[in-house]
Enzyme design. Structure first.
Site, short mmCIF file in Angstrom:
data_model
loop_
_atom_site.label_atom_id
_atom_site.label_comp_id
_atom_site.label_asym_id
_atom_site.label_seq_id
_atom_site.Cartn_x
_atom_site.Cartn_y
_atom_site.Cartn_z
N GLU A 1 10.26 3.69 -6.67
CA GLU A 1 9.02 4.50 -6.71
C GLU A 1 9.05 5.59 -5.65
OE1 GLU A 1 4.86 5.51 -5.36
OE2 GLU A 1 6.51 4.62 -4.23
N ASP B 1 -0.61 -0.70 -5.04
CA ASP B 1 0.28 -0.05 -4.07
C ASP B 1 -0.54 0.17 -2.80
OD1 ASP B 1 2.07 1.40 -2.64
OD2 ASP B 1 2.23 3.08 -4.04
N HIS C 1 6.12 4.50 5.56
CA HIS C 1 7.38 5.26 5.59
C HIS C 1 7.97 5.35 7.00
CE1 HIS C 1 5.99 7.54 1.69
NE2 HIS C 1 5.93 6.23 1.58
N1 BES Z 1 2.18 4.11 -1.44
C1 BES Z 1 2.43 5.52 -1.58
C2 BES Z 1 1.31 6.20 -2.30
C3 BES Z 1 0.16 6.63 -1.50
C4 BES Z 1 0.31 7.18 -0.25
C5 BES Z 1 -1.07 6.55 -2.06
C6 BES Z 1 -0.80 7.62 0.42
C7 BES Z 1 -2.17 7.00 -1.41
C8 BES Z 1 -2.04 7.51 -0.15
C9 BES Z 1 3.68 5.73 -2.42
O1 BES Z 1 4.61 4.72 -2.25
C10 BES Z 1 4.32 7.04 -2.03
O2 BES Z 1 4.74 7.18 -0.93
N2 BES Z 1 4.33 8.00 -2.93
C11 BES Z 1 4.90 9.27 -2.66
C12 BES Z 1 4.94 10.10 -3.93
C13 BES Z 1 6.00 9.72 -4.91
C14 BES Z 1 5.90 10.59 -6.15
C15 BES Z 1 7.38 9.80 -4.31
C16 BES Z 1 4.06 10.06 -1.67
O3 BES Z 1 2.85 9.85 -1.62
O4 BES Z 1 4.63 10.87 -0.96
ZN ZN Z 2 5.28 5.05 -0.03
#
Ligand code: BES
Ligand code: ZN
Length: 396
Positions: free
Chosen positions: A259, A287, A364
């Site tokens: 993901e 998530d 992250h």
């Molecule tokens: N858990 C995050 C999503 C998230 C982050 C939701 C902050 C709400 C607030 C997810 O794992 C993630 O990091 N998603 C990426 C985007 C994806 C398309 C690679 C992101 O938010 O940068």
């Molecule tokens: Zn993430």
């Protein structure tokens, strides 16, 4: 390559780009197109329309003209999209249509009437088992999609779910192998007893990442993002199996691979479900459920890239079964795997741990640990209750 252009950027960039090269396929608002048709060449025929937008093939001069008209004559804000082929342009329109449909359509009857079955299950949610699973998952050095421990962590999730369901012959747990990377997704299926072709899905991503470029070898506990979501799902499975619950509709639990690098695992799965015309009644994405970040909202539903009616239903489920304050926020982009389902025309929701403003700043990083998210799984327990209620109310 799609080039999405804001109106101003469009005006400038097109005048500089406009050279006597080949025509391009443009997707544009159908009303705008009909207003400027008189000023276009006869050859500029609409090729395909869907959801109020049209594909038309235009020369660079006409594109420049379109931009000018939108800008000066119609005083409209908005853009249009250029594509390199008709196929790409029409696919963009179709997915826009799917998206519109996935957000607005009503896929089932959202009445809440399974209290006698769901309430005793909701009461079984255990903070301790949630916490233990979060600790196990975050003890893998990383769950990065290309790493060896990323592969092993998905096998561990598969083994855990298979063990919880070992006494059931109507349940199977499988690894979903992807073509482009080694980490598998995990899919558990409880076959419905009355309407097996109708599917209710609860999923979350199994991978973790550190930093912008992943750094495949860096320590990446991903406790909140997203050991918490997978543990929440595992707790729902534990309770359903412990209660010998047999749904009328088919229920699937999913742990998506990859993901963090662009929703890759869920994209592949949701696309294949669409290609097979699977009947997906509802999708819940879990998530980040670990850290309570917003004072007066325990559960926050992301209002974008999600189904309106299902969000409203989940709000009522929270009132009925979890009894905590809840509200709405927005990601502003397709921030997790629910967006893969929405893009393919399926109804999806993401009940989230906080508003976007109050987001956990440790995700992250190597500091995304249980400790840094509060030290216990009491916040995640609310999501396990909610997801249990969601499954029972939707699958029966
Ligand atoms: N858990 C995050 C999503 C998230 C982050 C939701 C902050 C709400 C607030 C997810 O794992 C993630 O990091 N998603 C990426 C985007 C994806 C398309 C690679 C992101 O938010 O940068
Ligand atoms: Zn993430």
């Amino acid at each position: 390559m799609k080039i999405m252009l804001g109106l101003l950027a469009l005006g400038f960039s097109l005048s500089t780009l406009a050279s006597p090269v080949e025509a391009k396929w443009v997707t544009v608002d159908s009303k705008i197109l009909s207003q400027i048709r008189p000023k276009l060449n006869k050859s500029a025929q609409p090729l395909f329309s869907s959801e109020g937008a049209t594909v038309v093939k235009l020369t660079p001069r006409e594109i420049e003209h379109l931009s000018h008209v939108i800008h000066h004559d119609l005083h409209r804000c908005g853009g249009f999209i250029q594509h390199d082929s008709f196929k790409e342009a029409s696919e963009a329109l179709t997915s826009q249509g799917e998206m519109h449909f996935a957000k607005r359509a009503i896929f089932t009857d959202y009445s809440i009437n399974q209290q006698s079955v769901a309430s005793p299950m909701v009461e079984q949610v255990s903070e301790k088992s949630l916490r233990e699973m979060i600790l196990k998952l975050s003890s893998f050095h990383t769950r990065y999609y290309k790493s060896e421990t990323g592969v092993q962590s998905s096998q561990f999730i598969r083994d855990t779910w298979a063990n919880l369901s070992r006494k059931r012959n109507d349940v199977k747990v499988e690894l979903y192998q992807h073509r482009g990377w080694p980490q598998a997704s995990i899919v558990m299926t409880i076959t419905g007893s009355e309407n097996p072709e109708e599917i209710v899905i609860v999923g979350g991503h199994a991978d973790s990442i550190v930093g912008m470029w992943g750094g495949g070898t860096a320590r990446s506990p991903g406790a909140d993002d997203n050991a918490s979501g997978i543990s929440t799902i595992t707790e729902v499975i534990r309770i359903l199996m412990n209660s010998n619950y047999k749904p009328k509709r088919t229920v699937q639990f999913m742990g998506y691979a990859a993901e963090e690098v662009g929703l890759l695992g869920s994209k592949e799965i949701a696309t294949s479900y669409k290609a097979k015309s699977e009947k997906v009644i509802g999708v819940m994405q879990l998530d980040m459920t670990l850290r309570k970040g917003t004072k007066n909202k325990d559960i926050v539903m992301m209002a974008d890239y999600t189904n309106n009616a299902q969000n409203e239903f989940i709000g009522r489920l929270i009132d009925e079964y979890v009894k905590v304050p809840w509200g709405y926020s927005r990601c502003g982009y397709g921030c997790s795997d629910h967006a893969s389902w929405t893009a393919n025309g399926f109804p999806a929701s993401i009940p989230f741990e906080s508003t976007m403003e109050d987001i956990n700043r440790s995700i992250h990083t190597s500091n995304d640990t249980l400790e840094s998210a509060g030290g216990d799984a009491s916040h995640a327990a609310k999501f396990a209750k909610l997801a249990t209620a969601f499954v029972v109310e939707l699958a029966d």
